[in-house]
Design a protein around this motif. Structure first.
Motif, mmCIF file in Angstrom:
data_model
loop_
_atom_site.group_PDB
_atom_site.id
_atom_site.type_symbol
_atom_site.label_atom_id
_atom_site.label_comp_id
_atom_site.label_asym_id
_atom_site.label_seq_id
_atom_site.Cartn_x
_atom_site.Cartn_y
_atom_site.Cartn_z
ATOM 1 N N ALA A 58 0.809 -1.218 0.000
ATOM 2 C CA ALA A 58 0.000 0.000 0.000
ATOM 3 C C ALA A 58 0.840 1.265 0.000
ATOM 4 C CB ALA A 58 -0.935 0.011 1.217
ATOM 5 N N THR A 59 2.103 1.160 0.338
ATOM 6 C CA THR A 59 2.972 2.333 0.396
ATOM 7 C C THR A 59 4.182 2.114 -0.515
ATOM 8 O OG1 THR A 59 4.270 1.505 2.269
ATOM 9 C CG2 THR A 59 2.276 2.736 2.777
ATOM 10 N N THR A 226 -14.050 5.281 1.616
ATOM 11 C CA THR A 226 -13.293 4.529 0.603
ATOM 12 C C THR A 226 -14.223 3.921 -0.426
ATOM 13 O OG1 THR A 226 -11.609 4.026 2.257
ATOM 14 C CG2 THR A 226 -11.608 2.693 0.258
ATOM 15 N N PRO A 230 -13.202 6.689 -3.529
ATOM 16 C CA PRO A 230 -11.842 6.192 -3.292
ATOM 17 C C PRO A 230 -10.760 7.233 -3.562
ATOM 18 C CG PRO A 230 -13.141 4.620 -4.561
ATOM 19 C CD PRO A 230 -13.928 5.892 -4.517
ATOM 20 N N ASP A 231 -10.954 8.083 -4.597
ATOM 21 C CA ASP A 231 -9.933 9.081 -4.943
ATOM 22 C C ASP A 231 -9.722 10.086 -3.813
ATOM 23 O OD1 ASP A 231 -9.632 7.876 -7.397
ATOM 24 O OD2 ASP A 231 -11.104 9.174 -8.384
ATOM 25 N N TYR A 232 -10.763 10.315 -3.037
ATOM 26 C CA TYR A 232 -10.660 11.271 -1.930
ATOM 27 C C TYR A 232 -9.831 10.698 -0.782
ATOM 28 C CZ TYR A 232 -12.181 14.358 1.856
ATOM 29 O OH TYR A 232 -12.215 15.235 2.912
ATOM 30 N N VAL A 233 -9.867 9.371 -0.602
ATOM 31 C CA VAL A 233 -9.232 8.724 0.540
ATOM 32 C C VAL A 233 -7.826 8.242 0.222
ATOM 33 C CG1 VAL A 233 -9.450 6.820 2.203
ATOM 34 C CG2 VAL A 233 -11.490 8.034 1.420
ATOM 35 N N MET A 234 -7.551 7.880 -1.030
ATOM 36 C CA MET A 234 -6.280 7.253 -1.382
ATOM 37 C C MET A 234 -5.042 8.066 -1.024
ATOM 38 S SD MET A 234 -6.769 4.263 -2.164
ATOM 39 C CE MET A 234 -5.068 3.902 -2.615
ATOM 40 N N PHE A 237 -3.039 6.924 1.878
ATOM 41 C CA PHE A 237 -2.213 5.728 1.773
ATOM 42 C C PHE A 237 -1.038 5.893 0.809
ATOM 43 C CE2 PHE A 237 -6.537 4.451 2.853
ATOM 44 C CZ PHE A 237 -6.325 3.674 3.978
ATOM 45 N N THR A 238 -1.091 6.903 -0.039
ATOM 46 C CA THR A 238 -0.041 7.076 -1.048
ATOM 47 C C THR A 238 0.880 8.257 -0.760
ATOM 48 O OG1 THR A 238 -1.571 8.385 -2.412
ATOM 49 C CG2 THR A 238 -1.468 6.016 -2.829
#
Length: 268
Positions: A58-59, A226, A230-234, A237-238
């Motif tokens: 994830a990272t 999520t 999803p684009d708002y939360v990712m 994690f990135t």
């Protein structure tokens, strides 16, 4: 100084259990686990892999950089699991102990020797009290003194009530006296404590439910966001800043959960 080094080593052993193998083996015996140190390390490695692999995927952090902290966390979690299982086994033993004491009292009043009464508990009772009392009986049959066998089990159970049982029988063997009366008082005390614990559990159940709901809300909201966007939360994690925010939030939730848990714990 020597005292400072001992303090540092004890602190490190809490987070790296393999540094204190004596304590770790004692905890395994208390939990009734026939796990060797090698199996403990393999289990810790498995838990570390379950932590390391998802984080690495994830990272953008390299796996070797995550492996070290993951291994420490894996050992810490396995050690916590062994302690929890040992505590659960000890609690179950104490719940069974009043009935075991009643069996011993009936035997004593019938004129049977104490060791035969203990052997009866070791054959007729349920686990885990059966195996511990059977161990006492077998140790005495092999030539060990009853006092020594009782204290060995008392150190495994690590509860003051079991210490009191060992002391009562030891004193009775040396000086005489009414052992049945002393054990009867201990059985009544244990039953009263169990009733008090059930009352406290009922009174604090609402607070525990509220703490569970409050602690689960951030994870539920994260899962919903999520799923919906999803684009708002990712970025959490990135982006490295998102990682800092996640770690800060997780630490805050953990501290709050510990505080709420401690507020619902009562010593009897």
């Amino acid at each position: 100084s020597k005292g400072a080094l001992d303090t540092v080593s004890e602190t490190l052993a809490r987070f790296i259990p393999i540094l204190d193998t004596t304590r770790l083996q004692a905890q395994m015996i208390r939990a009734g686990m026939s796990m060797s140190l090698g199996k403990f390390m393999l289990s810790s490695l498995f838990v570390a892999a379950m932590i390391c692999v998802p984080i690495a995927m994830a990272t953008e952090y390299p796996a070797p950089l995550i492996a070290g902290p993951s291994l420490f966390i894996g050992m810490f979690l396995m050690d916590a699991f062994v302690k929890l299982r040992g505590e659960m086994t000890s609690n179950k033993f104490m719940r069974q102990m009043p009935d075991g004491l009643d069996t011993i009292i009936r035997g004593i009043r019938s004129g049977l020797p104490v060791i035969e009464c203990i052997g009866t508990v070791g054959t007729e009772a349920e686990e885990p009290i059966r195996s511990h009392f059977r161990t006492i009986s077998e140790s005495v049959q092999l030539g060990e003194s009853l006092d020594s066998a009782l204290w060995k089990v008392a150190r495994v159970i690590d509860r003051p009530e079991m210490d009191f049982l060992a002391v009562s029988i030891s004193i009775q063997m040396e000086t005489g006296g009414s052992l049945a009366e002393a054990l009867g008082n201990l059985a009544d005390l244990l039953r009263n404590r169990q009733r008090m614990k059930l009352k406290i559990k009922a009174i604090s159940s609402e607070a525990k439910a509220s703490a569970l709901i409050i602690g689960a809300l951030p994870f539920v909201m994260l899962a919903l966001l999520t799923f919906m966007n999803p684009d708002y939360v990712m970025p959490l994690f990135t982006d490295p800043r998102g990682h800092i925010m996640l770690m800060t939030g997780l630490g805050s939730i953990t501290m709050g959960a510990i505080v709420m848990w401690r507020m619902t714990q009562f010593e009897i």
